[in-house]
Write an enzyme that holds these catalytic residues in place. Structure first.
Site, PDB file in Angstrom:
ATOM      1  N   CYS A  68       0.874  -1.243   0.090  1.00  0.00           N
ATOM      2  CA  CYS A  68       0.005   0.015   0.098  1.00  0.00           C
ATOM      3  C   CYS A  68       0.882   1.240   0.069  1.00  0.00           C
ATOM      4  O   CYS A  68       1.828   1.381   0.821  1.00  0.00           O
ATOM      5  CB  CYS A  68      -0.876  -0.070   1.177  1.00  0.00           C
ATOM      6  SG  CYS A  68      -1.981   1.400   1.144  1.00  0.00           S
ATOM      7  N   HIS A 126     -10.300   1.468   0.829  1.00  0.00           N
ATOM      8  CA  HIS A 126      -9.751   2.747   1.225  1.00  0.00           C
ATOM      9  C   HIS A 126     -10.991   3.850   1.193  1.00  0.00           C
ATOM     10  O   HIS A 126     -10.626   4.726   2.298  1.00  0.00           O
ATOM     11  CB  HIS A 126      -8.664   3.385   0.059  1.00  0.00           C
ATOM     12  CG  HIS A 126      -7.236   2.861   0.426  1.00  0.00           C
ATOM     13  ND1 HIS A 126      -6.481   3.174   1.511  1.00  0.00           N
ATOM     14  CD2 HIS A 126      -6.394   2.122  -0.421  1.00  0.00           C
ATOM     15  CE1 HIS A 126      -5.339   2.368   1.500  1.00  0.00           C
ATOM     16  NE2 HIS A 126      -5.228   1.996   0.176  1.00  0.00           N
ATOM     17  N   GLU A 180      -8.913  -0.689  -3.357  1.00  0.00           N
ATOM     18  CA  GLU A 180      -8.896   0.734  -3.320  1.00  0.00           C
ATOM     19  C   GLU A 180     -10.300   1.081  -2.853  1.00  0.00           C
ATOM     20  O   GLU A 180     -10.324   2.221  -2.287  1.00  0.00           O
ATOM     21  CB  GLU A 180      -8.897   1.190  -4.887  1.00  0.00           C
ATOM     22  CG  GLU A 180      -7.523   0.922  -5.779  1.00  0.00           C
ATOM     23  CD  GLU A 180      -6.416   1.215  -4.737  1.00  0.00           C
ATOM     24  OE1 GLU A 180      -6.290   2.464  -3.783  1.00  0.00           O
ATOM     25  OE2 GLU A 180      -5.113   0.622  -4.810  1.00  0.00           O
TER      26      GLU A 180
HETATM   27 ZN    ZN Z   1      -3.657   0.979  -0.346  1.00  0.00          ZN
END
Ligand code: ZN
Length: 184
Positions: free
Chosen positions: A107, A153, A150
């Site tokens: 990440c 996130h 993603e």
């Molecule tokens: Zn990430």
């Protein structure tokens, strides 16, 4: 404030509360703005410079539901093939396939680590593309994995939250030595 100079963004790192917040949904009208286009340009630039295959807006401190997926061969994952960039807005996983696969993830918000994460091999997803069209499709394999990473996130989650345990967690240098070199 001058509209000719977009704010310069940079990667924020784990510990910054923006990475733990629910990002805000984006309107279709916003996709027409210069602000959106500047944001995408900066996200692409920052992701590529960091050799990432995906980036979410909160990772550069912007709490909006926008992310980019771009797969290409990288130093650490030369087996990746070129795909994207795909801009996804307000993405959602509609359903997770039952077949699970474990693979290594890293990440841009904490680049020094790698860990194995079990995720669905196939996901049915929905998102708005940069033209404002609502897309529903099934994504498989690594592409689907990046989408899941993603989208997490944008919901305040990072991949270590998805790990079964911490035992596969490795420092990047050890990962290069033990995983990349062995496979290379
Ligand atoms: Zn990430």
């Amino acid at each position: 404030m001058s509209s000719s100079t977009p704010p310069a963004h940079a990667l924020v790192r784990l510990g910054n509360p923006v990475l733990r917040k629910q990002a805000k949904r984006v309107s279709r009208a916003y996709l027409k703005t210069k602000e959106f286009k500047d944001l995408i340009r900066q996200m692409l630039k920052i992701m590529r410079k960091a050799d990432g295959v995906g980036i979410a807006a909160p990772q550069i401190g912007v709490p909006l539901q926008i992310a980019i997926l771009e797969m290409r061969p990288t130093e650490l994952r030369p087996e990746f093939t070129q795909r994207g960039p795909l801009i996804i807005v307000n993405p959602r996983v509609l359903s997770y396939g039952k077949v699970l696969m474990k693979d290594w993830e890293g990440c841009l918000s904490f680049i020094q680590l790698r860990g194995q994460v079990e995720r669905s091999q196939s996901v049915n997803v929905e998102y708005m593309n940069e033209e404002g069209e609502l897309i529903e499709e099934t994504l498989n394999g690594l592409w689907g994995r990046i989408f899941q990473h993603e989208t997490d996130h944008l919901n305040g989650m990072v991949y270590v939250d998805r790990m079964e345990g911490m035992k596969s967690l490795m420092l990047l240098e050890e990962y290069k030595e033990r995983v990349v070199r062995k496979n290379g």
